[in-house]
Scaffold this active site. Sequence first.
Site, PDB file in Angstrom:
ATOM      1  N   ASN A 113      24.371   0.973  41.094  1.00 57.43           N
ATOM      2  CA  ASN A 113      25.496   0.696  40.466  1.00 57.43           C
ATOM      3  C   ASN A 113      26.412  -0.008  41.396  1.00 57.43           C
ATOM      4  O   ASN A 113      26.970   0.657  42.377  1.00 57.43           O
ATOM      5  CB  ASN A 113      26.077   1.678  39.919  1.00 57.43           C
ATOM      6  CG  ASN A 113      27.425   1.623  39.168  1.00 57.43           C
ATOM      7  OD1 ASN A 113      27.784   0.572  38.954  1.00 57.43           O
ATOM      8  ND2 ASN A 113      28.275   2.884  39.054  1.00 57.43           N
ATOM      9  N   HIS A 122      28.846   8.781  38.677  1.00 55.70           N
ATOM     10  CA  HIS A 122      29.036  10.079  39.169  1.00 55.70           C
ATOM     11  C   HIS A 122      29.108  11.241  38.074  1.00 55.70           C
ATOM     12  O   HIS A 122      28.858  12.394  38.417  1.00 55.70           O
ATOM     13  CB  HIS A 122      30.377  10.126  39.965  1.00 55.70           C
ATOM     14  CG  HIS A 122      31.605   9.981  39.174  1.00 55.70           C
ATOM     15  ND1 HIS A 122      31.781   8.674  38.797  1.00 55.70           N
ATOM     16  CD2 HIS A 122      32.475  10.683  38.263  1.00 55.70           C
ATOM     17  CE1 HIS A 122      32.889   8.853  38.083  1.00 55.70           C
ATOM     18  NE2 HIS A 122      33.283  10.036  37.771  1.00 55.70           N
ATOM     19  N   GLU A 148      38.254  15.047  37.370  1.00 53.38           N
ATOM     20  CA  GLU A 148      38.079  14.767  35.784  1.00 53.38           C
ATOM     21  C   GLU A 148      37.890  15.936  35.194  1.00 53.38           C
ATOM     22  O   GLU A 148      37.821  15.740  33.925  1.00 53.38           O
ATOM     23  CB  GLU A 148      37.014  13.958  35.533  1.00 53.38           C
ATOM     24  CG  GLU A 148      36.903  12.328  36.048  1.00 53.38           C
ATOM     25  CD  GLU A 148      35.712  11.587  36.017  1.00 53.38           C
ATOM     26  OE1 GLU A 148      34.740  12.004  35.468  1.00 53.38           O
ATOM     27  OE2 GLU A 148      35.930  10.121  36.198  1.00 53.38           O
TER      28      GLU A 148
END
Length: 158
Positions: A113, A122, A148
């Site tokens: 990527n 990720h 996150e």
Amino acid sequence: MVGRAYYTSPVGELLIESEHEKIITLGFLKDSKQEETRNPAIDQCIRELEEYFFQGRKFFSFALNLMGTEFQIKVWNELLSIPYGQTISYEELAIRVGNIKSIRAVGLANGQNPIAIVVPCHRVIGKSGDLVGYGGGLDKKIWLLQHEGAIREQLSLF
């Protein structure tokens, strides 16, 4: 106009490159820095990264130009559908791209990527929940997933 800039993030120095007002590279710096050539696409990318790291941004809106094979682009586009704060397995990703037997090919495409963080490779983990592989290093993957809220930081009792 081709652009290049660097951004110092909480997960390390990032290289950002653009072409025709679209981001083509966002990756962890591996080589020495070259001269920067800023443009509006780069500036927007940096603003949105700053917001992601420090102000709670969950989505990116700048234009991307994903360059790879048809299969790689299919995988990378599927990565874009993984919601902020969630993870999926490589097996689930293979199913989403249409072939459960393509797990290894999906893993390889994931690792290639060119636009880290924004195309959220990720967020792909092992089937058993193991945090396997990340081009920038496993420590960066852990940091991003914790940031996150996809995984919680473990507290050491000893």
